[in-house]
Design a protein around this motif. Structure first.
Motif, PDB file in Angstrom:
ATOM      1  N   VAL A 188       1.094  -1.337  -0.181  1.00 36.65           N
ATOM      2  CA  VAL A 188      -0.114  -0.004   0.085  1.00 36.65           C
ATOM      3  C   VAL A 188       0.905   1.133   0.383  1.00 36.65           C
ATOM      4  O   VAL A 188       0.953   2.197  -0.189  1.00 36.65           O
ATOM      5  CB  VAL A 188      -1.112  -0.198   0.731  1.00 36.65           C
ATOM      6  N   PRO A 208      -8.251  -3.420  -5.217  1.00 42.63           N
ATOM      7  CA  PRO A 208      -9.105  -3.375  -4.567  1.00 42.63           C
ATOM      8  C   PRO A 208     -10.419  -4.402  -4.057  1.00 42.63           C
ATOM      9  O   PRO A 208     -10.658  -4.940  -5.939  1.00 42.63           O
ATOM     10  CB  PRO A 208      -9.149  -2.231  -4.771  1.00 42.63           C
ATOM     11  N   ARG A 218      -8.467  -6.704  -2.090  1.00 41.70           N
ATOM     12  CA  ARG A 218      -7.959  -5.876  -0.706  1.00 41.70           C
ATOM     13  C   ARG A 218      -8.020  -4.919  -0.197  1.00 41.70           C
ATOM     14  O   ARG A 218      -8.437  -3.540  -0.301  1.00 41.70           O
ATOM     15  CB  ARG A 218      -6.366  -6.318  -0.578  1.00 41.70           C
ATOM     16  N   ALA A 219      -8.699  -4.757   0.678  1.00 45.59           N
ATOM     17  CA  ALA A 219      -9.787  -3.506   1.233  1.00 45.59           C
ATOM     18  C   ALA A 219      -8.470  -2.888   1.526  1.00 45.59           C
ATOM     19  O   ALA A 219      -8.997  -1.376   1.770  1.00 45.59           O
ATOM     20  CB  ALA A 219     -10.356  -3.919   2.795  1.00 45.59           C
ATOM     21  N   VAL A 221      -5.938  -1.874  -0.346  1.00 50.02           N
ATOM     22  CA  VAL A 221      -5.854  -0.613  -1.370  1.00 50.02           C
ATOM     23  C   VAL A 221      -7.097  -0.097  -1.648  1.00 50.02           C
ATOM     24  O   VAL A 221      -6.574   0.925  -2.338  1.00 50.02           O
ATOM     25  CB  VAL A 221      -5.156  -2.314  -2.740  1.00 50.02           C
ATOM     26  N   ARG A 222      -7.756  -0.146  -1.185  1.00 50.22           N
ATOM     27  CA  ARG A 222      -8.988   0.494  -1.566  1.00 50.22           C
ATOM     28  C   ARG A 222      -9.039   1.503  -0.896  1.00 50.22           C
ATOM     29  O   ARG A 222      -8.948   2.555  -1.839  1.00 50.22           O
ATOM     30  CB  ARG A 222     -10.561  -0.443  -1.463  1.00 50.22           C
ATOM     31  N   THR A 223      -8.348   1.684   0.622  1.00 51.03           N
ATOM     32  CA  THR A 223      -8.733   2.449   1.213  1.00 51.03           C
ATOM     33  C   THR A 223      -8.060   3.994   0.456  1.00 51.03           C
ATOM     34  O   THR A 223      -7.780   4.987   0.643  1.00 51.03           O
ATOM     35  CB  THR A 223      -8.624   1.892   2.579  1.00 51.03           C
ATOM     36  N   LEU A 247     -15.127   3.031  -7.848  1.00 53.08           N
ATOM     37  CA  LEU A 247     -13.837   3.784  -6.650  1.00 53.08           C
ATOM     38  C   LEU A 247     -13.187   4.890  -6.673  1.00 53.08           C
ATOM     39  O   LEU A 247     -13.501   6.223  -7.834  1.00 53.08           O
ATOM     40  CB  LEU A 247     -12.529   2.538  -7.132  1.00 53.08           C
TER      41      LEU A 247
END
Length: 264
Positions: A188, A208, A218-219, A221-223, A247
């Motif tokens: 990240v 994500p 992967r949460a 990565v999204r955050t 996104l």
């Protein structure tokens, strides 16, 4: 380069063989779908994105079965001749990794050399081939760089083509003692670095999650991406039945076992 319509439009299918449960080969279809964007890089009338091409198929030009990615590269000319795609020298290629299959399509999760897939797209005449390696790919950036000036395996770098900025991270989150894996923290951190300032397209193998059940990822990565969302994040590694998710002010497009053609 932003999506103007989240709906995909089926263009074609490619029959191939892939390892099913227990490693038994099965006949499946690779879906080729179209998404519409507001603009494309100079020098391209379409961009083709694909990943997780973990199967074998005969080339439309004839011969024995080979890696599915090689067959897809051979289809570019066939599709151009039929009017399905622009001429190959106007079609850029974006790859999200995992391009290997056991030759008999009889072993799931096999790892092996995939340079020939990159070579096939470059030899087909695509003006640019950018991509990342998946966790089952055996290929190096130096090998890929020998294929041409705009043929690039990305892993923590940004590249530009025709006014489009593309960044990429190879591999997945996992034990860094194994090939093509980073800790979540390192992964990240690299995502944050590459998207500052934001890029037009981010290529990831492991991406994500989306907004709906079944759009796994992967949460963390999204955050991270929500803070500086690329216009498009392309990924694979896990399959989504619905390949598009919002996104922030951009979109994620999952190309696991799928070909997506971006046109205006």
């Amino acid at each position: 380069m932003r999506l103007v319509d989240k709906r995909t439009h089926r263009l074609a299918t490619v029959p191939y063989r892939a390892a099913g449960p227990g490693g038994l080969p099965q006949n499946v279809q690779l879906s080729v779908e179209r998404l519409i964007v507001d603009k494309l890089p100079a020098g391209c009338d379409a961009l083709l994105a694909a990943g997780d091409l973990q199967g074998v198929a005969p080339s439309p030009l004839g011969g024995d079965s080979e890696l599915l990615g090689i067959a897809v590269a051979d289809y570019l000319g066939v599709w151009a001749e039929s009017g399905l795609l622009p001429p190959v020298d106007r079609v850029g290629v974006l790859l999200t990794g995992d391009l290997y299959s056991a030759p008999g399509a009889d072993r799931r999760g096999a790892s092996g050399a995939v340079l020939d897939v990159w070579l096939a797209f470059a030899a087909a005449g695509s003006p640019m081939v950018y991509g990342v390696a998946g966790n089952h790919d055996e290929v190096t950036a130096a090998q890929v760089a020998e294929l041409g000036p705009d043929v690039t395996l990305l892993d923590g770098e940004r590249r530009g083509f025709g006014g489009l900025t593309v960044a990429g991270i190879s591999g997945i989150i996992g034990d860094p003692g194994r090939p093509l894996r980073r800790t979540e923290k390192d992964f990240v951190t690299l995502v944050q670095k590459l998207t500052t300032p934001p890029v037009d397209v981010l290529l990831l193998h492991e991406g994500p999650p989306g907004e709906r059940p079944g759009q796994l990822g992967r949460a963390a990565v999204r955050t991270t991406l929500e803070r500086r969302a690329p216009a498009l994040t392309l990924c694979g590694h896990v399959h989504w039945e619905d390949p598009v998710a919002v996104l922030s002010d951009g979109h994620v497009v999952n190309v696991d076992a799928r070909v997506v053609v971006f046109t205006t």
